[in-house]
Design an enzyme around this catalytic site. Sequence first.
Site, PDB file in Angstrom:
ATOM      1  N   TYR A 152       0.758  -1.186  -0.100  1.00 42.97           N
ATOM      2  CA  TYR A 152       0.038  -0.109  -0.149  1.00 42.97           C
ATOM      3  C   TYR A 152       0.825   1.338  -0.007  1.00 42.97           C
ATOM      4  O   TYR A 152       0.387   2.199  -0.108  1.00 42.97           O
ATOM      5  CB  TYR A 152      -0.919  -0.085   1.155  1.00 42.97           C
ATOM      6  CG  TYR A 152      -1.911  -0.969   1.046  1.00 42.97           C
ATOM      7  CD1 TYR A 152      -3.330  -1.234   0.169  1.00 42.97           C
ATOM      8  CD2 TYR A 152      -1.516  -2.477   1.588  1.00 42.97           C
ATOM      9  CE1 TYR A 152      -4.093  -2.066  -0.090  1.00 42.97           C
ATOM     10  CE2 TYR A 152      -2.637  -3.348   1.386  1.00 42.97           C
ATOM     11  CZ  TYR A 152      -3.681  -3.231   0.569  1.00 42.97           C
ATOM     12  OH  TYR A 152      -4.599  -4.311   0.355  1.00 42.97           O
ATOM     13  N   TYR A 434     -10.486  -3.652  10.266  1.00 41.60           N
ATOM     14  CA  TYR A 434     -11.399  -3.224   9.468  1.00 41.60           C
ATOM     15  C   TYR A 434     -11.206  -3.499   7.804  1.00 41.60           C
ATOM     16  O   TYR A 434     -10.116  -3.982   7.465  1.00 41.60           O
ATOM     17  CB  TYR A 434     -12.228  -1.850   9.381  1.00 41.60           C
ATOM     18  CG  TYR A 434     -11.081  -0.808   9.189  1.00 41.60           C
ATOM     19  CD1 TYR A 434     -11.136  -0.237   7.812  1.00 41.60           C
ATOM     20  CD2 TYR A 434     -10.187  -0.281  10.109  1.00 41.60           C
ATOM     21  CE1 TYR A 434     -10.237   0.971   7.622  1.00 41.60           C
ATOM     22  CE2 TYR A 434      -9.225   0.868   9.848  1.00 41.60           C
ATOM     23  CZ  TYR A 434      -9.346   1.461   8.395  1.00 41.60           C
ATOM     24  OH  TYR A 434      -8.579   2.535   8.434  1.00 41.60           O
TER      25      TYR A 434
END
EC number: 2.3.1.-
Length: 434
Positions: A152, A434
């Site tokens: 990322y 999450y």
Amino acid sequence: MTLIDARDIPADATSRDRLNGSGLDYRVVDLSDDAAATPFLRAVGRGFLGEESTPEALAHSRQTVSQRRTTGVFETDAVSGDLPVATIDSWVTPLTVPGGAEIGMWAISGVTVAATHRRRGIARSLLEGELRAAHGAGIALAGLTVSEATIYGRYGFGSALPAVRFSVDTRRAGWGGHEPSGRLEYRERAQLVDDLATVHERARRTRAGRIAGWAGRWEQFAGTAPGETDRDKVRGVRHVDADGETRGVLVYTVTDRSGSFRFGLNVRMLVAETADARAALWRFALQHDLVDEVTADLQTADDPLPWLVADQRGVTQEVHDHGWLRVLDVARALSARKYSVPVDLVLRIHDPLGFAAGDWRLHVDVSGVATVEAAESAAPDAVLGVAALSSLYAGAVRATALAGAGLIDAEASVVDLLDRAFFTSPAPSLDIWY
């Protein structure tokens, strides 16, 4: 605060056109449609190497994911019922920032690409598409938790919220802490769902880096969600203060370690509003009958646990990355939080995707309030990439560490000033996935 509904944001046109050119169809998926929901959720499970979900588990997951913006990638000749070859979902959630305010954050989850479709630019289109959608909707910050930490950074995300994993040898560590006030009560699993939701919603507002939870997350922790691993082993207690208010919750499982009635206790979730609640819950875990080892992940860097035991060498601490952030709007993101010392600096931000690129003057007054605006002609005091800025943002990562790694180019005095300005207490953290 008022947050936008991410489901109202259409699929990113740039990613759509890019994938169409590769024979793929990129589109927002309507999970209110039974024919679309089941294949999408099955593809997510497949992507995370999970077991094939039961109809009950799929229905439960759908309750959560249907509240999000769900995007899939399909073969162009796919028919109804075919699984997407890639998935992603997102929603806008409040993120607590230093100083106690909240900012809307574009939360990203469910990122999967089928093993049959690797190296076709799909992940790039998914992630960049989310960032363009968020930026276009006026969201200043994006965030995610990751299964692979090397992916990322190329999209401007920075590791911003480290977590601590504790492993405690209870026989060696013992208990050296005080006698906490209040009382503990066992709770049934259905009660734990409500307890977690109530205490977490209050506690998250006091610590930077935390986001709001949701019903499905608490049901998973409490073991009431269909298909949840070890659900029948889940137990829990709550801490109640002198006024009868629930101030802390501990949800855990115990596992026989040796076949001789010696157990390991694994903390699934510990959330506490007060120091007494946290101490009481740790004491319960460490002094539990027949338990030799207590393990707990996603704890804070300033957790008092090592100072509550008699022998700190019985406590092993492992720090690891957890929450990743990505600044999309420098002025809005930096002005949303407070700072610990006055600052007047020009920051030059490099951003390959362009969202945060430019020279920005960060001016912080004596009260910690910032104004941020484009710096038209001033020479920069510090030069850094957007991933480094994103790591620095929440206050858990030190500027000195980033500069030492070559990620901030500035004089030592400027690095020291950034270090002191961005620092915040209590230690920022993210306590859920999450």
